[in-house]
Write an enzyme that holds these catalytic residues in place. Structure first.
Site, PDB file in Angstrom:
ATOM      1  CB  CYS A  67      -2.908 -31.117 -16.307  1.00  0.00           C
ATOM      2  SG  CYS A  67      -2.964 -31.355 -18.113  1.00  0.00           S
ATOM      3  CG  HIS A  68       2.161 -34.413 -19.337  1.00  0.00           C
ATOM      4  ND1 HIS A  68       2.596 -35.633 -19.253  1.00  0.00           N
ATOM      5  CD2 HIS A  68       3.327 -33.782 -20.034  1.00  0.00           C
ATOM      6  CE1 HIS A  68       3.763 -36.084 -19.609  1.00  0.00           C
ATOM      7  NE2 HIS A  68       4.154 -34.780 -20.036  1.00  0.00           N
ATOM      8  CB  THR A  69      -0.583 -28.798 -19.629  1.00  0.00           C
ATOM      9  OG1 THR A  69      -1.446 -29.743 -20.543  1.00  0.00           O
ATOM     10  CG2 THR A  69      -0.436 -27.454 -20.392  1.00  0.00           C
ATOM     11  CG  HIS A 107      -4.436 -26.210 -16.392  1.00  0.00           C
ATOM     12  ND1 HIS A 107      -3.282 -26.757 -16.019  1.00  0.00           N
ATOM     13  CD2 HIS A 107      -4.844 -27.156 -17.094  1.00  0.00           C
ATOM     14  CE1 HIS A 107      -3.067 -27.858 -16.810  1.00  0.00           C
ATOM     15  NE2 HIS A 107      -4.091 -28.195 -17.360  1.00  0.00           N
ATOM     16  CD  GLU A 108      -7.099 -31.953 -14.206  1.00  0.00           C
ATOM     17  OE1 GLU A 108      -6.975 -32.113 -15.403  1.00  0.00           O
ATOM     18  OE2 GLU A 108      -6.427 -32.591 -13.194  1.00  0.00           O
ATOM     19  CB  CYS A 110     -16.764 -13.851 -23.042  1.00  0.00           C
ATOM     20  SG  CYS A 110     -17.091 -13.481 -25.113  1.00  0.00           S
ATOM     21  CB  CYS A 122     -15.549 -12.874 -28.102  1.00  0.00           C
ATOM     22  SG  CYS A 122     -15.347 -14.810 -28.065  1.00  0.00           S
ATOM     23  CB  CYS A 128     -18.423 -16.763 -27.711  1.00  0.00           C
ATOM     24  SG  CYS A 128     -17.225 -17.233 -26.177  1.00  0.00           S
ATOM     25  CB  CYS A 131     -13.887 -17.817 -25.203  1.00  0.00           C
ATOM     26  SG  CYS A 131     -14.271 -16.000 -24.732  1.00  0.00           S
ATOM     27  CB  CYS A 137      -7.814 -29.846 -17.479  1.00  0.00           C
ATOM     28  SG  CYS A 137      -7.027 -30.039 -18.973  1.00  0.00           S
ATOM     29  NE  ARG A 150      -4.925 -34.847 -14.323  1.00  0.00           N
ATOM     30  CZ  ARG A 150      -4.543 -34.648 -15.614  1.00  0.00           C
ATOM     31  NH1 ARG A 150      -3.397 -35.432 -15.986  1.00  0.00           N
ATOM     32  NH2 ARG A 150      -4.897 -33.851 -16.483  1.00  0.00           N
TER      33      ARG A 150
END
Ligand code: NAD
Ligand code: AHE
Ligand code: ZN
Length: 369
Positions: A40-42, A62-63, A92, A95, A98, A106, A169, A364
């Site tokens: 991802c670009h992030t 993260h994907e 979760c 919290c 949530c 979260c 993502c 992608r």
């Protein structure tokens, strides 16, 4: 155990493929074999040094999607062999955030996640005895990861890892921004700035929502054909518009769009997106992530006259609840992921995935382990 990972040892340096030591899951944690991960670009944003939370050395990514290998003490919702998608926005269900039902953000482990460690304050990764940090609680550029149980969505076992990893993502962020954040309605008019891995999913979400007009804006003319395939009705290349793009878009949408989306991360574009909204009710949704120090601005008059500026993380999705549903949408043919995965790479060639992103050649790239 040993695992293979692409490690970011420092900002602005190519990732290095190395063997890492990975400690087993502690209480409330799960060991996952990652089978595939998108880029991802992030990930690039953090690698570039622009992320104020960027810490090195770390394992980015993260994907992803993978299979549970082992569970720590007290884990009840997952077992060995389950198929999962790691969640950088956990759920979760306990919290304040949530329980509020007002947000997907979260907060139960956000502080440690941002420091690159598990909830107990330590990392499970080591390289030659030295700590390597986690990233976004996911680190899917590693063949094996440890993640908290609350940061894993259990998915159906017939879903292909090399496609549904993107739901971790890009797919969820783009579609969710339309349906959960903007709450776009049938017949609406929308403008999407940035037709990459996220923006094309915004377009797909707008088509699902029944938008009447979907304008796509990108400086890369090669994005026109693929965006049309996903539902874009009008393409605008800002470099071909003589002068300010805002009056051009306001005119094209007959007074301004009901919804605009920034999927570029450029703060100048974010202002254009807000100001292209319809007076009185237009909503502009910031998806793009901007560098440390960057700020957005506009005349307050833009807000006084009824435009709404809002943002979204992970498309407003509650991961453990919504991600399995989005996997079902893909498996039932309701959404198209295959045409957005333009490149497949082995881990050894992961740096090429970043090169393809910069060259504007990929939508992608997916790394398969
Ligand atoms: P990408 O590189 O695949 O796509 C970006 C697109 O924007 C490209 O097509 C590029 O040509 C276009 N673009 C760049 N500058 C432009 C400009 N001035 N005007 C118009 N178009 C322009 O990136 P991506 O993976 O789609 O990510 C897009 C942004 O979303 C990034 O900032 C990323 O960090 C962010 N993001 C945010 C979330 C979230 O939860 N909020 C999730 C994922 C990604
Ligand atoms: N560390 C960055 C934050 C970047 C950011 O906003 N990340 C998004 C996800 S981008 C996925 O591609 C997000 O989830 N934000 C909510 C959160 O809690 O981080 C910075 O700029 O500080
Ligand atoms: Zn992302």
């Amino acid at each position: 155990m040993k695992t293979r990972a692409a490690v970011a040892f420092a900002a602005k340096k190519p990732l290095e493929i190395v063997e890492l030591d990975l400690d087993g899951p502690k209480a409330g944690e799960v060991l996952v074999e990652i089978k595939a991960t998108g880029i991802c670009h992030t990930d690039y944003f953090t690698l570039s040094g622009a992320d104020p939370e960027g810490l090195f050395p770390c394992v980015l990514g993260h994907e992803g999607a993978g299979i549970v290998v082992d569970v720590g003490a007290g884990v009840t919702s997952l077992k060995k062999g389950d198929h999962v998608i790691p969640l950088y926005t956990p759920e979760c269900r306990q919290c304040k955030s949530c329980l509020s039902r007002k947000t997907n953000l979260c907060t139960s482990i956000r502080a440690t996640q941002g420091k690159g460690v598990m909830p107990d304050g330590t990392s499970r990764f080591k390289c030659d005895g030295a700590t390597v940090l986690h990233y976004m609680g996911t680190s899917t550029f590693s063949n094996h990861i440890v993640a908290p149980e609350i940061a894993l969505a259990k998915i159906r076992e017939d879903a292909p890892f090399d496609k549904v990893c993107y739901i971790g993502c890009g797919v969820t962020t783009g579609i969710g921004a339309v349906i959960w954040t903007a709450k776009a309605e049938p017949g609406c008019r929308a403008v999407v700035f940035g037709l990459g891995g996220i923006g094309l999913n915004v377009i797909q979400g707008l088509r699902m929502a029944g938008a009447e007009m979907i304008v796509g804006v990108d400086i890369n003319p090669a994005r026109k054909n693929i965006a049309e395939k996903f539902g874009m009705t009008h393409f605008v290349n800002p470099t071909e518009v003589g002068g300010d793009i805002v009056p051009y878009l306001v005119n094209l949408t007959d007074g301004g769009a009901d919804y605009t989306f920034d999927a570029t991360g450029n703060v100048t574009v974010m202002r254009q997106a807000l100001e292209s909204c319809h007076r009185g009710w237009g909503k502009s949704i910031v998806i793009g992530v901007a560098p440390s120090g960057a700020e957005i601005s506009t005349r307050p008059f833009q807000l006084v006259t009824g435009r709404v500026w809002m943002g979204t993380a992970f498309g407003g999705a509650r991961g453990r609840t919504d991600v399995p549903r989005i996997v079902d949408w893909y498996m039932n043919g309701k959404i198209n992921i295959d045409d957005l995965i333009t490149h497949k790479l082995p881990l050894e060639r992961i740096n090429e995935g970043f090169d393809l992103m910069h060259a504007g050649e990929s939508i992608r790239s997916v790394v398969e382990f």
